[in-house]
Motif scaffolding. Sequence first.
Motif, PDB file in Angstrom:
ATOM      1  N   ARG A  61       0.821  -1.218   0.000  1.00 24.90           N
ATOM      2  CA  ARG A  61       0.000   0.000   0.000  1.00 24.90           C
ATOM      3  C   ARG A  61       0.858   1.274   0.000  1.00 24.90           C
ATOM      4  O   ARG A  61       0.373   2.347   0.324  1.00 24.90           O
ATOM      5  N   TRP A  62       2.112   1.157  -0.309  1.00 25.02           N
ATOM      6  CA  TRP A  62       3.085   2.232  -0.154  1.00 25.02           C
ATOM      7  C   TRP A  62       2.585   3.564  -0.724  1.00 25.02           C
ATOM      8  O   TRP A  62       2.682   4.598  -0.071  1.00 25.02           O
ATOM      9  N   ASP A  63       2.043   3.557  -1.922  1.00 19.53           N
ATOM     10  CA  ASP A  63       1.620   4.809  -2.560  1.00 19.53           C
ATOM     11  C   ASP A  63       0.360   5.387  -1.926  1.00 19.53           C
ATOM     12  O   ASP A  63       0.046   6.555  -2.134  1.00 19.53           O
ATOM     13  N   GLN A  64      -0.367   4.597  -1.145  1.00 15.41           N
ATOM     14  CA  GLN A  64      -1.619   5.067  -0.550  1.00 15.41           C
ATOM     15  C   GLN A  64      -1.446   5.573   0.880  1.00 15.41           C
ATOM     16  O   GLN A  64      -2.350   6.202   1.418  1.00 15.41           O
ATOM     17  N   LEU A  65      -0.312   5.274   1.498  1.00 18.18           N
ATOM     18  CA  LEU A  65      -0.136   5.578   2.920  1.00 18.18           C
ATOM     19  C   LEU A  65       0.321   7.014   3.142  1.00 18.18           C
ATOM     20  O   LEU A  65       1.342   7.443   2.605  1.00 18.18           O
ATOM     21  N   GLU A  66      -0.430   7.721   3.962  1.00 18.12           N
ATOM     22  CA  GLU A  66      -0.063   9.088   4.327  1.00 18.12           C
ATOM     23  C   GLU A  66       1.006   9.065   5.420  1.00 18.12           C
ATOM     24  O   GLU A  66       1.961   9.834   5.380  1.00 18.12           O
ATOM     25  N   HIS A  67       0.839   8.184   6.390  1.00 18.26           N
ATOM     26  CA  HIS A  67       1.776   8.054   7.511  1.00 18.26           C
ATOM     27  C   HIS A  67       2.186   6.580   7.630  1.00 18.26           C
ATOM     28  O   HIS A  67       1.647   5.845   8.462  1.00 18.26           O
ATOM     29  N   PRO A  68       3.123   6.139   6.808  1.00 19.67           N
ATOM     30  CA  PRO A  68       3.433   4.712   6.733  1.00 19.67           C
ATOM     31  C   PRO A  68       3.930   4.113   8.055  1.00 19.67           C
ATOM     32  O   PRO A  68       3.591   2.976   8.376  1.00 19.67           O
ATOM     33  N   ARG A  69       4.720   4.841   8.838  1.00 17.37           N
ATOM     34  CA  ARG A  69       5.220   4.279  10.089  1.00 17.37           C
ATOM     35  C   ARG A  69       4.063   4.018  11.051  1.00 17.37           C
ATOM     36  O   ARG A  69       3.935   2.928  11.607  1.00 17.37           O
ATOM     37  N   ALA A  70       3.185   4.974  11.226  1.00 17.23           N
ATOM     38  CA  ALA A  70       2.042   4.802  12.129  1.00 17.23           C
ATOM     39  C   ALA A  70       1.134   3.680  11.625  1.00 17.23           C
ATOM     40  O   ALA A  70       0.665   2.841  12.402  1.00 17.23           O
ATOM     41  N   TRP A  71       0.898   3.668  10.326  1.00 14.76           N
ATOM     42  CA  TRP A  71       0.036   2.637   9.757  1.00 14.76           C
ATOM     43  C   TRP A  71       0.645   1.257   9.985  1.00 14.76           C
ATOM     44  O   TRP A  71      -0.070   0.310  10.338  1.00 14.76           O
ATOM     45  N   THR A  72       1.942   1.117   9.781  1.00 16.87           N
ATOM     46  CA  THR A  72       2.613  -0.174   9.937  1.00 16.87           C
ATOM     47  C   THR A  72       2.550  -0.648  11.385  1.00 16.87           C
ATOM     48  O   THR A  72       2.291  -1.817  11.659  1.00 16.87           O
ATOM     49  N   TYR A  73       2.769   0.258  12.333  1.00 14.51           N
ATOM     50  CA  TYR A  73       2.670  -0.122  13.738  1.00 14.51           C
ATOM     51  C   TYR A  73       1.241  -0.536  14.093  1.00 14.51           C
ATOM     52  O   TYR A  73       1.021  -1.524  14.789  1.00 14.51           O
ATOM     53  N   ARG A  74       0.263   0.222  13.613  1.00 18.67           N
ATOM     54  CA  ARG A  74      -1.132  -0.136  13.883  1.00 18.67           C
ATOM     55  C   ARG A  74      -1.448  -1.506  13.303  1.00 18.67           C
ATOM     56  O   ARG A  74      -2.069  -2.354  13.944  1.00 18.67           O
ATOM     57  N   CYS A  75      -1.000  -1.735  12.074  1.00 19.81           N
ATOM     58  CA  CYS A  75      -1.215  -3.023  11.416  1.00 19.81           C
ATOM     59  C   CYS A  75      -0.567  -4.147  12.238  1.00 19.81           C
ATOM     60  O   CYS A  75      -1.184  -5.178  12.477  1.00 19.81           O
ATOM     61  N   ALA A  76       0.663  -3.926  12.688  1.00 21.41           N
ATOM     62  CA  ALA A  76       1.378  -4.950  13.464  1.00 21.41           C
ATOM     63  C   ALA A  76       0.666  -5.238  14.777  1.00 21.41           C
ATOM     64  O   ALA A  76       0.520  -6.401  15.171  1.00 21.41           O
ATOM     65  N   PHE A  77       0.213  -4.204  15.468  1.00 23.53           N
ATOM     66  CA  PHE A  77      -0.515  -4.420  16.720  1.00 23.53           C
ATOM     67  C   PHE A  77      -1.838  -5.143  16.470  1.00 23.53           C
ATOM     68  O   PHE A  77      -2.237  -6.002  17.256  1.00 23.53           O
ATOM     69  N   ASN A  78      -2.521  -4.803  15.387  1.00 20.29           N
ATOM     70  CA  ASN A  78      -3.760  -5.509  15.044  1.00 20.29           C
ATOM     71  C   ASN A  78      -3.492  -6.984  14.759  1.00 20.29           C
ATOM     72  O   ASN A  78      -4.251  -7.859  15.188  1.00 20.29           O
ATOM     73  N   LEU A  79      -2.415  -7.274  14.035  1.00 24.61           N
ATOM     74  CA  LEU A  79      -2.056  -8.663  13.762  1.00 24.61           C
ATOM     75  C   LEU A  79      -1.753  -9.404  15.064  1.00 24.61           C
ATOM     76  O   LEU A  79      -2.166 -10.549  15.242  1.00 24.61           O
ATOM     77  N   ALA A  80      -1.060  -8.746  15.976  1.00 22.80           N
ATOM     78  CA  ALA A  80      -0.736  -9.373  17.260  1.00 22.80           C
ATOM     79  C   ALA A  80      -2.006  -9.653  18.059  1.00 22.80           C
ATOM     80  O   ALA A  80      -2.164 -10.742  18.630  1.00 22.80           O
ATOM     81  N   ARG A  81      -2.922  -8.701  18.088  1.00 19.80           N
ATOM     82  CA  ARG A  81      -4.181  -8.911  18.817  1.00 19.80           C
ATOM     83  C   ARG A  81      -4.992 -10.045  18.189  1.00 19.80           C
ATOM     84  O   ARG A  81      -5.588 -10.856  18.907  1.00 19.80           O
ATOM     85  N   SER A  82      -4.988 -10.121  16.879  1.00 21.81           N
ATOM     86  CA  SER A  82      -5.681 -11.231  16.207  1.00 21.81           C
ATOM     87  C   SER A  82      -5.064 -12.555  16.619  1.00 21.81           C
ATOM     88  O   SER A  82      -5.774 -13.530  16.847  1.00 21.81           O
ATOM     89  N   GLY A  83      -3.744 -12.585  16.711  1.00 25.12           N
ATOM     90  CA  GLY A  83      -3.069 -13.796  17.156  1.00 25.12           C
ATOM     91  C   GLY A  83      -3.434 -14.159  18.581  1.00 25.12           C
ATOM     92  O   GLY A  83      -3.647 -15.332  18.903  1.00 25.12           O
ATOM     93  N   PHE A  84      -3.529 -13.148  19.456  1.00 27.70           N
ATOM     94  CA  PHE A  84      -3.936 -13.398  20.841  1.00 27.70           C
ATOM     95  C   PHE A  84      -5.332 -14.011  20.874  1.00 27.70           C
ATOM     96  O   PHE A  84      -5.575 -14.983  21.585  1.00 27.70           O
ATOM     97  N   ARG A  85      -6.251 -13.424  20.105  1.00 32.16           N
ATOM     98  CA  ARG A  85      -7.627 -13.935  20.081  1.00 32.16           C
ATOM     99  C   ARG A  85      -7.674 -15.363  19.543  1.00 32.16           C
ATOM    100  O   ARG A  85      -8.389 -16.208  20.068  1.00 32.16           O
ATOM    101  N   ARG A  86      -6.895 -15.626  18.499  1.00 34.79           N
ATOM    102  CA  ARG A  86      -6.872 -16.962  17.912  1.00 34.79           C
ATOM    103  C   ARG A  86      -6.341 -17.977  18.927  1.00 34.79           C
ATOM    104  O   ARG A  86      -6.904 -19.057  19.089  1.00 34.79           O
ATOM    105  N   ARG A  87      -5.254 -17.634  19.634  1.00 36.16           N
ATOM    106  CA  ARG A  87      -4.706 -18.553  20.634  1.00 36.16           C
ATOM    107  C   ARG A  87      -5.679 -18.764  21.789  1.00 36.16           C
ATOM    108  O   ARG A  87      -5.794 -19.878  22.313  1.00 36.16           O
ATOM    109  N   GLN A  88      -6.411 -17.712  22.192  1.00 40.55           N
ATOM    110  CA  GLN A  88      -7.417 -17.879  23.240  1.00 40.55           C
ATOM    111  C   GLN A  88      -8.514 -18.833  22.778  1.00 40.55           C
ATOM    112  O   GLN A  88      -8.960 -19.699  23.539  1.00 40.55           O
ATOM    113  N   ALA A  89      -8.964 -18.672  21.548  1.00 38.75           N
ATOM    114  CA  ALA A  89      -9.999 -19.554  21.012  1.00 38.75           C
ATOM    115  C   ALA A  89      -9.483 -20.986  20.947  1.00 38.75           C
ATOM    116  O   ALA A  89     -10.221 -21.933  21.260  1.00 38.75           O
ATOM    117  N   GLU A  90      -8.226 -21.168  20.552  1.00 38.02           N
ATOM    118  CA  GLU A  90      -7.647 -22.512  20.508  1.00 38.02           C
ATOM    119  C   GLU A  90      -7.583 -23.119  21.903  1.00 38.02           C
ATOM    120  O   GLU A  90      -7.884 -24.296  22.085  1.00 38.02           O
TER     121      GLU A  90
END
Length: 178
Positions: free
Chosen positions: A51-80
């Motif tokens: 999404r490089w050409d679409q990102l206004e603030h790539p560092r913030a977006w990348t951190y948000r994306c990474a934290f969202n991925l981590a939270r999804s992993g937490f939820r998946r492990r809890q469900a497991e």
Amino acid sequence: MTRHEQRGWATPEAFCADVRGPLVGTLELYVGQRTTAEELAQEALVRAWQRWDQLEHPRAWTYRCAFNLARSGFRRRQAERRANARVQAMSSRVVVDPDAADAVAVRRAVSSLSERQRQVVLARFYAQLTVAETADVMSCAEGTVKSLTSQAIGALRRSGLAVDEPGLDQPSEVATDA
């Protein structure tokens, strides 16, 4: 000069090289495992690159994306964990199936048949297809189905299975389909 170049990132490669280390470190503190943090950072950086050409603030977006991925992993492990706990609770109520040994013996014997014989046995006796339906499924003549059925039952008998149930070697459909 593009908005990314103003921040020192002329290319997505430069951005990834600049952000990767701090992102992995942050995620390691968040998730508690270095390898998981590296995987999450990698995925977030790949998504930012896409999404490089679409990102206004790539560092913030990348951190948000990474934290969202981590939270999804937490939820998946809890469900497991919850699912594993349910399975554990169910398995503590062990029910002994007296026919389990017979089922294993039948599976072993059927798996030793040739592919076509196995197919005809499964179609005729497991799926309960008629001779005509089995012939259609196997793209062969009804006589071939009957012959393969007879050969398979013979092989099952030779393997030690008692296939002498009334009508098993000649299901009622065989006599009426002829």
